[in-house]
Design an enzyme around this catalytic site. Structure first.
Site, PDB file in Angstrom:
ATOM      1  N   CYS A  26       4.622  -3.762   2.150  1.00 37.54           N
ATOM      2  CA  CYS A  26       5.911  -3.531   1.523  1.00 37.54           C
ATOM      3  C   CYS A  26       5.678  -3.407   0.024  1.00 37.54           C
ATOM      4  CB  CYS A  26       6.905  -4.639   1.870  1.00 37.54           C
ATOM      5  SG  CYS A  26       6.407  -6.267   1.290  1.00 37.54           S
ATOM      6  N   HIS A 543      14.159  -6.158  -4.192  1.00 37.49           N
ATOM      7  CA  HIS A 543      13.792  -6.257  -2.779  1.00 37.49           C
ATOM      8  C   HIS A 543      15.052  -6.604  -1.984  1.00 37.49           C
ATOM      9  CE1 HIS A 543      11.853  -7.645   0.898  1.00 37.49           C
ATOM     10  NE2 HIS A 543      10.680  -7.187   0.441  1.00 37.49           N
TER      11      HIS A 543
END
Length: 622
Positions: A26, A543
């Site tokens: 990620c 995020h």
């Protein structure tokens, strides 16, 4: 950091390739699914340079690497195929507009220099006041020392620009500074003083004075950025430390001299001939053209080509070029005054006010030109319009320079004749620039556009610059929702501040916008996270949700690509809050400064409670 070696160490300490069932990444971490987690050595990994933390969560063995995660991932993936490999890859192709890229480069490179421009301008203004009042002699040591303080930033501008441009382009800033320094080095400047040309390996080189120049370094460092990346690509890592700087200097310094010198000489000569032709043809038209374009010639360093013509005109009884060009300078002063009157932002008001005062007293307009006009592109139109009108008036009134002077300030007005007509033309340009800003604003529609629910006035980079040179960058909330402290985020990577300091927002609306003006630096195929870098160099990671990478892009729609220039308030990602929550994921969104170690303080401006989108969230001080 050697990404290849780090990748090898990680693979070794997760139990080897045979123990890796699948691998994705990620925005900050490598996410391994291992055949046997007991074979992984978490303690050794956490003590390995380049690894921030190790987390075991949701059946995954997660190695937090930070901003270099995509590079480390590539090295691991290159050695073998893993199921699911690449599902988190964020290697989107750049889609930048040339215009946006150019203005972004200019703004990002000049913004750090604005405080010293303003300070040096005030030093020059003080020196003029002291000299005119008879309190200091021009031939005294005191005058010389203060003059050095006021002139240094402008004279050595190529060196400082080398540093700031290189930082924007993410290349070695010291090599770039050395390229600029070479153009100011005594051996090189002696060649310029001795004559207009020289030779390098038998190739003719046209010489020019690079002091105070802006344009040459933008070209030189842009070419160097391409060269450095190429050299690093073809050379072994063990020799890059010395070989890349060596070859860069050997190639770039002669190349800069050979490319930029002819440009300055031949184009400058063409400009000089054109100016003379216009003035001899029609002084009003010449005033309109010169008044509207002179500041752009200064940016390119081409204005020096007119000095011989000016000197020749003076010997013949008077010069028209300087008074006509002064209209452009006056227009920039007016824009500085207009921004001072228009803006409600105390920091921009302080900058514009001090820059206007410096310009009026000393004729130094760089703080206005670089700090305001090139920042707020809408004012470029005002600069051309007000300068053209003022230049036309001066040309119509037949004003001439009778004593050589290249600067416009209150003390040099008597150098023009008739002085009253000159003042009328200058005031026309100042008033025109100021009125344009007051009536029509100084920001373009892109700057002014907000997102729904925002009541906050937009500033370009939120860089609050005080006159001591300290910079406070404001990071605005990318989400509408509720602020919580970062320590309350249910992900130890963020709550421990391993990724950097910041805050978190629980969103109430499924839209993430840019908190700053800058560039999109990292994107993910899963679109659950994104990183941007502000024009001041603050790296911000956002995020969306906890562990939402597992959704593999479902319910997220990314609106930008890596490399895109973005404005504060631009929509980056849209997401379906309800569906994400229905899948069992929390929407808590950390907003962290990943290069926190480069700043003195990072302070949350809201510790908890409701926050509007683009409301001030973090203060970052350097």
């Amino acid at each position: 950091m050697d990404h290849h070696k780090l990748a090898e160490r990680i693979v070794d300490h997760v139990g080897g390739r045979d123990n890796i069932q699948s691998l994705t990444h990620c925005a900050t971490r490598l996410r391994f699914v291992l055949n046997d987690n007991r074979k992984a050595d978490a303690n050794t990994l956490e003590n390995t340079a380049g690894i921030l933390k190790v987390v075991e969560s949701g059946g995954q063995f997660q190695v937090v690497v930070g901003n270099d995660v995509s590079e480390v991932y590539k090295h691991i993936a290159a050695e073998g195929e893993f199921d699911g490999a690449g599902s988190g890859e964020g290697a989107a192709k750049e889609k930048k507009g040339i215009r946006s890229a150019i203005f972004g480069l200019i703004s990002g490179s000049l913004t750090p220099l604005i405080p010293v421009f303003a300070g040096a301008g005030l030093v020059k203004a003080l020196l003029i006041v002291l000299e005119r009042a008879g309190w200091i002699a021009v031939d005294s040591g005191t005058y010389a020392i203060l003059a050095a303080a006021g002139n240094s930033i402008f004279y050595f501008l190529p060196i400082l620009l080398g540093i700031t441009i290189a930082k924007v382009l993410n290349v070695n800033s010291y090599v770039a500074a050395a390229i600029g320094a070479a153009l100011m080095e005594p051996n090189f400047t002696a060649l310029t003083a001795a004559g207009g040309t020289t030779h390098f390996l038998g190739i003719p080189v046209s010489l020019m004075n690079y002091a105070s120049s802006v344009f040459p370094m933008f070209i030189a460092v842009s070419i160097y950025a391409v060269l450095e990346k190429f050299l690093k690509k073809i050379m072994h890592k063990n020799v890059q430390l010395f070989a890349v700087p060596f070859l860069s200097l050997v190639i770039m310094v002669p190349l800069t001299a050979m490319l930029i010198g002819p440009f300055g000489q031949y184009v400058g000569q063409w400009v000089g001939d054109l100016v003379n032709f216009l003035i001899n043809s029609n002084s009003v038209i010449a005033g309109i053209i010169l008044g509207g374009t002179w500041s752009f010639l200064v940016l390119l360093g081409l204005h020096w080509a007119t000095v011989p013509i000016i000197m020749n005109n003076l010997s013949a009884g008077g010069d028209l070029i300087v008074p006509l060009a002064a209209a452009s300078v006056a227009a920039s002063m007016g824009i500085g005054l207009g921004v001072f009157l228009k803006t409600k932002d105390k920091d921009l008001k302080a900058l514009s006010g001090s820059a206007f005062l410096s310009a009026i007293l000393s004729g130094v307009t760089e703080p206005i030109l670089y700090g305001i006009i090139l920042r707020y592109r809408k004012t470029l139109i005002y600069l051309v319009a007000a300068g053209a009108i003022g230049g036309g008036v001066i040309g119509y009134l037949g004003v001439k320079l009778i004593v050589f002077n290249f600067f416009l300030n209150v003390f040099t007005l008597p150098a023009q004749s008739p002085v009253l007509f000159y003042i009328i033309g200058i005031l026309t340009a100042i008033a025109g620039g100021a009125l344009c800003v007051v009536l029509f604003g100084y920001e373009s529609k892109d700057n002014e556009r907000g997102t729904e629910g925002s009541t906050v006035e937009k500033e370009q980079n939120e860089a609050a610059i005080d006159m001591n040179g300290a910079v406070e960058s404001l990071i605005r909330s990318p989400l509408e929702g509720t602020v919580i402290p970062l320590r309350e985020v249910e992900d130890v990577v963020f709550s421990s501040e391993s990724m950097g300091q910041g805050a978190a927002v629980i969103p109430s609306k499924g839209q993430l916008v840019s908190p700053v003006d800058g560039v999109v630096s990292v994107t993910m195929k899963s679109a659950h996270a994104i990183a941007v870098t502000s024009n001041e160099g603050v790296e911000i990671l956002m995020h969306i949700g906890i562990d939402t990478v597992k959704l593999k892009g479902q319910y997220f729609t990314q609106k930008v690509q890596q490399g895109d220039r973005i404005r504060q308030g631009d929509v980056l990602i849209e997401f379906d809050m309800q569906r994400i929550q229905d899948e069992g994921f929390k929407l808590t969104t950390p907003i962290v400064v990943t290069n926190s170690d480069q700043y003195r303080t990072i302070t949350p401006l809201l510790s908890e409670g409701k926050v509007a989108v683009t409301e001030k969230l973090l203060s970052v001080r350097s």
